[in-house]
Scaffold this motif. Sequence first.
Motif, short mmCIF file in Angstrom:
data_model
loop_
_atom_site.label_atom_id
_atom_site.label_comp_id
_atom_site.label_asym_id
_atom_site.label_seq_id
_atom_site.Cartn_x
_atom_site.Cartn_y
_atom_site.Cartn_z
N ALA A 30 0.82 -1.21 0.00
CA ALA A 30 0.00 0.00 0.00
C ALA A 30 0.86 1.26 0.00
O ALA A 30 0.37 2.34 -0.33
N VAL A 31 2.14 1.11 0.36
CA VAL A 31 3.05 2.26 0.45
C VAL A 31 4.19 2.17 -0.55
O VAL A 31 4.62 3.18 -1.12
N HIS A 32 4.67 0.94 -0.80
CA HIS A 32 5.86 0.75 -1.63
C HIS A 32 5.51 -0.02 -2.90
O HIS A 32 4.58 -0.83 -2.91
N GLY A 33 6.31 0.22 -3.95
CA GLY A 33 6.14 -0.49 -5.20
C GLY A 33 6.81 -1.86 -5.16
O GLY A 33 7.46 -2.24 -4.18
N PHE A 39 13.12 -5.97 -3.02
CA PHE A 39 14.46 -5.69 -2.49
C PHE A 39 14.46 -5.69 -0.96
O PHE A 39 15.34 -6.28 -0.32
N GLY A 40 13.48 -5.01 -0.36
CA GLY A 40 13.44 -4.93 1.10
C GLY A 40 13.29 -6.29 1.75
O GLY A 40 13.92 -6.57 2.77
N ARG A 41 12.48 -7.14 1.14
CA ARG A 41 12.28 -8.48 1.69
C ARG A 41 13.58 -9.28 1.66
O ARG A 41 13.96 -9.95 2.62
N THR A 201 14.32 3.86 -8.29
CA THR A 201 12.94 4.19 -8.61
C THR A 201 12.10 4.58 -7.40
O THR A 201 11.02 5.15 -7.57
N GLU A 202 12.57 4.26 -6.19
CA GLU A 202 11.76 4.53 -5.00
C GLU A 202 12.62 5.07 -3.86
O GLU A 202 13.81 4.77 -3.77
N PRO A 203 12.01 5.87 -2.99
CA PRO A 203 12.75 6.33 -1.81
C PRO A 203 12.99 5.19 -0.82
O PRO A 203 12.29 4.18 -0.83
N VAL A 204 13.97 5.39 0.02
CA VAL A 204 14.27 4.41 1.07
C VAL A 204 13.08 4.35 2.04
O VAL A 204 12.53 5.39 2.40
N PRO A 205 12.66 3.15 2.44
CA PRO A 205 11.51 3.04 3.36
C PRO A 205 11.74 3.82 4.65
O PRO A 205 12.84 3.87 5.19
N ALA A 208 8.30 3.77 9.69
CA ALA A 208 7.05 3.04 9.88
C ALA A 208 7.05 1.71 9.15
O ALA A 208 6.37 0.76 9.58
N SER A 209 7.81 1.61 8.05
CA SER A 209 7.82 0.38 7.26
C SER A 209 8.89 -0.61 7.70
O SER A 209 8.78 -1.81 7.43
N LEU A 210 9.92 -0.13 8.37
CA LEU A 210 11.06 -0.98 8.69
C LEU A 210 10.69 -2.21 9.53
O LEU A 210 11.20 -3.31 9.25
N PRO A 211 9.83 -2.08 10.54
CA PRO A 211 9.47 -3.30 11.29
C PRO A 211 8.80 -4.36 10.42
O PRO A 211 9.03 -5.56 10.62
N PHE A 212 8.00 -3.94 9.46
CA PHE A 212 7.33 -4.90 8.59
C PHE A 212 8.32 -5.56 7.64
O PHE A 212 8.20 -6.76 7.35
#
Length: 232
Positions: A30-33, A39-41, A201-205, A208-212
């Motif tokens: 809902a926040v990230h593409g 990549f984050g995962r 293509t996207e800003p660094v999380p 609020a997103s880091l725990p997820f």
Amino acid sequence: MTSSAFPALAVFVAGALGATLDATSKHLGAVHGAWMLAFGRYFAGTLVSGAIYILTDRRRMTMQTLRFHAIRGVLVTISGATFFYALTVLPLVEAITIGFLAPLIVPFTAFVLLRERPSASRLIAAAVGFVGVLLAVAAPPSADAPPDHVKGLVSAFVAVFTYALSLTLLRMRAGEDGPVVTTLLANVIPALLLATPALLTEPVPGPASLPFFAVAGVLGAGLWMLMAWAYA
């Protein structure tokens, strides 16, 4: 419980972790593409599996190991990126339903790559599963479906096919490389491949997103660890 039941139980638990990972990724979507989701995962998974490797295994990786897992890592990357895109545009239930096709494809990829002949009962079960998934996604999209719904469906099917191939390759080397090394390389290589498109293509999380993402890393590492152990 018989010895063969423990690996089967591990696969069931891995499936539960995978479903939880999908739900977590849907929340992040809902926040990230898709690029940053993938990549984050895998980056978080690299931190988790890297810590496990340092604390427990530390076995030396040969060039053969790295070459093999580089090929498998490309498949994992394609599967992850396309499935995370599907999660951003499809309802969670629809994406996970399509995801159930992956284990149904494995008997056929295993026959081609490993010469493991599936039994008639497994072929029948796979056929029934295929029909069930197709019936579940055959309904026309609702009026409020996003315009990229068809792209999401195509991406989900690409994801399950490449995931099935990666599982088959996992079966080839899991016993030799061990679950820790297999899990580490299944996260490091996709993270490296996805870093450039994600960060360009996207800003660094944000905080609020880091725990997820951390939860996604733990779930993803646990999933591959259990799958690698069971396949071995």
